[in-house]
Design an enzyme around this catalytic site. Structure first.
Site, PDB file in Angstrom:
ATOM      1  N   GLY A  43       0.654  -1.296   0.065  1.00  0.00           N
ATOM      2  CA  GLY A  43      -0.048  -0.010   0.002  1.00  0.00           C
ATOM      3  C   GLY A  43       0.753   1.128  -0.148  1.00  0.00           C
ATOM      4  O   GLY A  43       0.533   2.341  -0.457  1.00  0.00           O
ATOM      5  N   ASP A 102       0.888   3.667   4.121  1.00  0.00           N
ATOM      6  CA  ASP A 102      -0.165   4.103   3.360  1.00  0.00           C
ATOM      7  C   ASP A 102      -1.171   4.768   4.675  1.00  0.00           C
ATOM      8  O   ASP A 102      -1.703   5.771   4.764  1.00  0.00           O
ATOM      9  CB  ASP A 102      -1.008   3.603   2.544  1.00  0.00           C
ATOM     10  CG  ASP A 102      -1.527   1.996   2.718  1.00  0.00           C
ATOM     11  OD1 ASP A 102      -1.005   1.903   4.038  1.00  0.00           O
ATOM     12  OD2 ASP A 102      -1.954   1.543   2.073  1.00  0.00           O
ATOM     13  N   ASP A 105      -4.767   2.095  10.371  1.00  0.00           N
ATOM     14  CA  ASP A 105      -6.353   1.876  10.520  1.00  0.00           C
ATOM     15  C   ASP A 105      -6.277   1.108  11.873  1.00  0.00           C
ATOM     16  O   ASP A 105      -6.398   1.825  13.015  1.00  0.00           O
ATOM     17  CB  ASP A 105      -6.565   0.878   9.206  1.00  0.00           C
ATOM     18  CG  ASP A 105      -8.225   0.696   9.245  1.00  0.00           C
ATOM     19  OD1 ASP A 105      -8.997   1.557   9.284  1.00  0.00           O
ATOM     20  OD2 ASP A 105      -8.432  -0.622   9.132  1.00  0.00           O
ATOM     21  N   LYS A 133      -6.647   6.653  10.629  1.00  0.00           N
ATOM     22  CA  LYS A 133      -8.189   6.593  11.274  1.00  0.00           C
ATOM     23  C   LYS A 133      -8.248   6.246  12.503  1.00  0.00           C
ATOM     24  O   LYS A 133      -8.341   5.051  12.719  1.00  0.00           O
ATOM     25  CB  LYS A 133      -8.519   5.439  10.221  1.00  0.00           C
ATOM     26  CG  LYS A 133      -9.419   5.636   9.050  1.00  0.00           C
ATOM     27  CD  LYS A 133     -10.136   4.521   8.457  1.00  0.00           C
ATOM     28  CE  LYS A 133     -10.466   4.497   7.049  1.00  0.00           C
ATOM     29  NZ  LYS A 133     -10.826   3.215   6.430  1.00  0.00           N
ATOM     30  N   PHE A 154     -13.907   3.813   3.997  1.00  0.00           N
ATOM     31  CA  PHE A 154     -12.920   3.083   3.171  1.00  0.00           C
ATOM     32  C   PHE A 154     -12.667   3.992   2.041  1.00  0.00           C
ATOM     33  O   PHE A 154     -13.234   4.458   1.076  1.00  0.00           O
ATOM     34  CB  PHE A 154     -13.436   1.752   2.469  1.00  0.00           C
ATOM     35  CG  PHE A 154     -12.413   0.926   2.248  1.00  0.00           C
ATOM     36  CD1 PHE A 154     -11.921   0.305   2.944  1.00  0.00           C
ATOM     37  CD2 PHE A 154     -12.091   0.581   0.933  1.00  0.00           C
ATOM     38  CE1 PHE A 154     -10.553  -0.834   2.570  1.00  0.00           C
ATOM     39  CE2 PHE A 154     -11.153  -0.175   0.336  1.00  0.00           C
ATOM     40  CZ  PHE A 154     -10.427  -0.930   1.550  1.00  0.00           C
ATOM     41  N   ASP A 161      -6.088   0.261  -2.088  1.00  0.00           N
ATOM     42  CA  ASP A 161      -6.908  -0.696  -3.151  1.00  0.00           C
ATOM     43  C   ASP A 161      -7.935  -1.019  -2.532  1.00  0.00           C
ATOM     44  O   ASP A 161      -8.276  -1.178  -1.490  1.00  0.00           O
ATOM     45  CB  ASP A 161      -6.037  -1.775  -3.509  1.00  0.00           C
ATOM     46  CG  ASP A 161      -5.809  -2.624  -2.486  1.00  0.00           C
ATOM     47  OD1 ASP A 161      -5.279  -2.551  -1.447  1.00  0.00           O
ATOM     48  OD2 ASP A 161      -6.060  -3.809  -2.670  1.00  0.00           O
ATOM     49  N   ARG A 167      -5.031   1.629  -7.104  1.00  0.00           N
ATOM     50  CA  ARG A 167      -3.827   1.990  -6.681  1.00  0.00           C
ATOM     51  C   ARG A 167      -3.246   3.036  -7.314  1.00  0.00           C
ATOM     52  O   ARG A 167      -2.406   4.043  -6.613  1.00  0.00           O
ATOM     53  CB  ARG A 167      -2.925   0.933  -6.108  1.00  0.00           C
ATOM     54  CG  ARG A 167      -3.364  -0.258  -5.309  1.00  0.00           C
ATOM     55  CD  ARG A 167      -1.876  -0.955  -5.208  1.00  0.00           C
ATOM     56  NE  ARG A 167      -2.224  -2.350  -4.530  1.00  0.00           N
ATOM     57  CZ  ARG A 167      -2.517  -2.622  -3.152  1.00  0.00           C
ATOM     58  NH1 ARG A 167      -2.334  -1.542  -2.326  1.00  0.00           N
ATOM     59  NH2 ARG A 167      -2.771  -3.860  -2.589  1.00  0.00           N
TER      60      ARG A 167
HETATM   61  P1  IMP Z   1      -4.173  -1.914   9.793  1.00  0.00           P
HETATM   62  O1  IMP Z   1      -5.733  -2.279  10.117  1.00  0.00           O
HETATM   63  O2  IMP Z   1      -3.972  -0.734  10.730  1.00  0.00           O
HETATM   64  O3  IMP Z   1      -3.299  -3.309  10.229  1.00  0.00           O
HETATM   65  O4  IMP Z   1      -4.050  -1.787   8.364  1.00  0.00           O
HETATM   66  C1  IMP Z   1      -3.680  -2.686   7.445  1.00  0.00           C
HETATM   67  C2  IMP Z   1      -4.013  -2.291   6.013  1.00  0.00           C
HETATM   68  O5  IMP Z   1      -5.077  -2.401   5.897  1.00  0.00           O
HETATM   69  C3  IMP Z   1      -3.324  -1.213   5.671  1.00  0.00           C
HETATM   70  O6  IMP Z   1      -1.852  -0.988   5.746  1.00  0.00           O
HETATM   71  C4  IMP Z   1      -4.028  -0.869   4.332  1.00  0.00           C
HETATM   72  O7  IMP Z   1      -3.453  -1.700   3.407  1.00  0.00           O
HETATM   73  C5  IMP Z   1      -5.517  -1.553   4.612  1.00  0.00           C
HETATM   74  N1  IMP Z   1      -6.536  -0.452   4.921  1.00  0.00           N
HETATM   75  C6  IMP Z   1      -6.898  -0.022   5.870  1.00  0.00           C
HETATM   76  N2  IMP Z   1      -7.854   0.518   5.787  1.00  0.00           N
HETATM   77  C7  IMP Z   1      -7.966   0.887   4.640  1.00  0.00           C
HETATM   78  C8  IMP Z   1      -8.753   1.914   3.439  1.00  0.00           C
HETATM   79  O8  IMP Z   1      -9.564   2.621   4.059  1.00  0.00           O
HETATM   80  N3  IMP Z   1      -8.649   1.534   2.178  1.00  0.00           N
HETATM   81  C9  IMP Z   1      -7.724   0.802   1.500  1.00  0.00           C
HETATM   82  N4  IMP Z   1      -6.888  -0.174   2.482  1.00  0.00           N
HETATM   83  C10 IMP Z   1      -7.006   0.113   3.788  1.00  0.00           C
HETATM   84 MG    MG Z   2      -1.172  -1.984   3.453  1.00  0.00          MG
END
Ligand code: IMP
Ligand code: MG
Length: 177
Positions: A43, A102, A105, A133, A154, A161, A167
């Site tokens: 990402g 990127d 989350d 977020k 999202f 993506d 992307r």
């Molecule tokens: P985490 O939930 O913080 O571990 O994030 C894991 C991955 O989920 C991120 O690096 C992104 O690749 C993907 N992700 C989280 N939120 C979004 C979004 O809103 N759009 C696209 N990908 C996302």
């Molecule tokens: Mg990612």
């Protein structure tokens, strides 16, 4: 109507570019000259490409190595089980590391990355996320450098993506239903 036609711009290419220049100056001022930059693929690849060039313009020509992490999840939700798909080639022991991603989350991916690098003896691990977020956080983790705080929807584009698509969009957008 195709999915692309339903994407509404949330952060424009010009806004992203301006913010990255500011981020680069902040990062350059806060981190030492031997900092290893570690973008987390996939990402972050668009953001990282712009950030490393902004850092170079700001006078920081730092080394870089990629790590590919995957949190196998369904659809738009990460599972939280993070796996190393491609590891670093650079040793990190004793080094200052800037992890670049990127979006922060749930936080599970970047928490995994931070703990992994600390466990390998990195002297200092800082996190730079283009997007944050906070409403979605499931673990206790804050990024040291954030481009934009965003609400819980999202997002796609600029490296982000949905099922592998979008992307390459130069902006960040939301898909309207
Ligand atoms: P985490 O939930 O913080 O571990 O994030 C894991 C991955 O989920 C991120 O690096 C992104 O690749 C993907 N992700 C989280 N939120 C979004 C979004 O809103 N759009 C696209 N990908 C996302
Ligand atoms: Mg990612």
């Amino acid at each position: 109507m195709s999915e692309l036609d339903r994407i509404v711009i949330r952060i424009s290419a010009a806004e992203i570019a301006a913010r990255i220049d500011n981020l680069a100056h902040d990062i350059r001022a806060a981190m030492p000259d031997d900092t290893l930059m570690v973008p987390i693929l996939t990402g972050s690849f668009v953001f990282a490409a712009d950030l490393v060039r902004a850092l170079a313009r700001a006078g920081a020509n730092w080394p870089l190595d990629f790590m590919t992490l995957s949190s196998y999840g369904t659809g738009t939700e990460s599972s939280g089980r993070v796996e190393i798909v491609r590891d670093l080639r650079e040793p990190v022991a004793g080094r200052s590391v800037l992890v670049i991603d990127d979006i922060l989350d749930t936080g599970k991916t970047l928490l995994f990355a931070r703990d992994l690098l600390r466990g390998r003896g990195a002297r200092d691990v800082r996190i730079c996320a283009l997007l944050d977020k906070p409403a979605r956080r499931r673990v206790e983790l804050a990024a040291d450098f954030v481009g934009f705080a965003v609400t819980d929807e999202f997002l796609v584009g600029y490296g982000l993506d949905k099922a592998g698509r979008h992307r390459g969009l130069p902006y960040i957008g939301a898909i309207e239903s």
